[in-house]
Write an enzyme that holds these catalytic residues in place. Sequence first.
Site, short mmCIF file in Angstrom:
data_model
loop_
_atom_site.label_atom_id
_atom_site.label_comp_id
_atom_site.label_asym_id
_atom_site.label_seq_id
_atom_site.Cartn_x
_atom_site.Cartn_y
_atom_site.Cartn_z
N LEU A 1 0.86 -1.19 0.00
CA LEU A 1 0.00 0.00 0.00
C LEU A 1 0.89 1.23 0.00
CD1 LEU A 1 -2.54 -1.13 2.78
CD2 LEU A 1 -3.03 -0.95 0.33
N HIS A 2 0.69 2.10 -0.97
CA HIS A 2 1.50 3.31 -0.98
C HIS A 2 0.79 4.53 -1.58
CE1 HIS A 2 2.00 2.08 -5.15
NE2 HIS A 2 2.34 3.33 -5.40
N ARG A 3 -0.44 4.34 -2.09
CA ARG A 3 -1.11 5.47 -2.75
C ARG A 3 -1.46 6.55 -1.73
NH1 ARG A 3 -0.64 5.23 -7.65
NH2 ARG A 3 -0.54 3.12 -8.43
#
Length: 378
Positions: free
Chosen positions: A206-208
Amino acid sequence: MNTVISVVGARPNFMKVAPVHRAFRYYAGSVRHLIVHTGQHYDDKMSKVFFEDLELPQPDVYLGVGSGSHAEQTARVMVEFEKVVQQLRPDLVVVVGDVNSTVACSLVAAKLRIPIAHVEAGLRSYDRSMPEEINRIVTDALSDLLFVSEPSGVTNLRKEGIAEGKVHLVGNTMIDSLMHYMEKARRSRVMEDLGIEPKSYMLVTLHRPSNVDGKESLEKIVQFFEDFADRVPTVFPVHPRTRKMMSEFGLLERALRIDRMKLIEPLGYLDFLRLLQDARLVLTDSGGIQEETTFLNVPCLTLRDNTERPITVDEGSNILCGSNIDSARPHVEAILTGRHKAGRSPDLWDGKAADRIVSIVADTLKNITASAMNGISV
Ligand code: UD1
């Protein structure tokens, strides 16, 4: 001899350019293929390890632009890339994906009247709150050759009035890399190192900004793992942005305390591919991982409201859960009890996309050279 520059900048670019670079070797007598790395991603774990794993040569030019606001990063790439183009005078520039480096280099090439080939053209989330969507629209508007990975891309480009003759449905170079390195990845020791068994674990990325830049949503994500890691061992290689936000919101210690969740540094290409192949399920907000899980037919839950890669939902193993992690809960339950839709791998995702791309580029270069010799401007 023609000169082609391929641009890489951020992690998801490297596996898309590697097969293109390999395919250019067949044209070594007529095309000099150079790699320019903008340095958008600069950590060893976000960049260097990918060059090693994907057997890419050292970049011919490294711009070293680093992090910054969108304007700062894009502008720095432009200033540096302009100098490179003026010096090397390429006949064509290849850009891939949708990161800031992609749009920055496209703008530079377009203004210096250098033809642009965009690999992974036409994808649209129709969500302009995503910085990548802006990058996609601008890059496609400026490109001369648009290489598309799934049919939705062709439809989107047609709607935007892009001339049909520029658009080529060629398949997916990310899948070229996956197929090329699948066997080699099997030799990775990452599972033994982590002490996990095949088909037993949830793999998370997860990085957005939409998921990790707000305290409320990141806290919910940590809570989700507190609830689920007991039931399914969880491996979470943490992107630098996500680690930074966790730390800023005081959530890092809490996440590190979760039993049976391994919060680890970003992984290299081969180690990550090894974990992808044998995951029980994948939870992600990445674009590329939606495609890789579709090809591998591994259950994938995407923590977003939309996807620019609809084929992964229509034909593949991907489910779009929405951006609230609580909506992923019933899907995780279902997968853990053996229920998940079966998917299939899309047409043309066959490991040969880069060969098709380079063959079209080579033909285009021949035409450009012939026109120039005849005094016709292109
Ligand atoms: C970028 C891409 C995104 C892609 C992602 C993959 C854009 C707009 N976004 O997002 O599409 O999915 O890469 O990783 O281009 N940082 C480091 N070391 C690095 C790189 C970044 O510590 O090597 C940290 C910095 O604090 C930086 C933050 O991560 O501020 C974000 O990096 P940035 O390049 O702005 O975008 P990503 O979130 O990585």
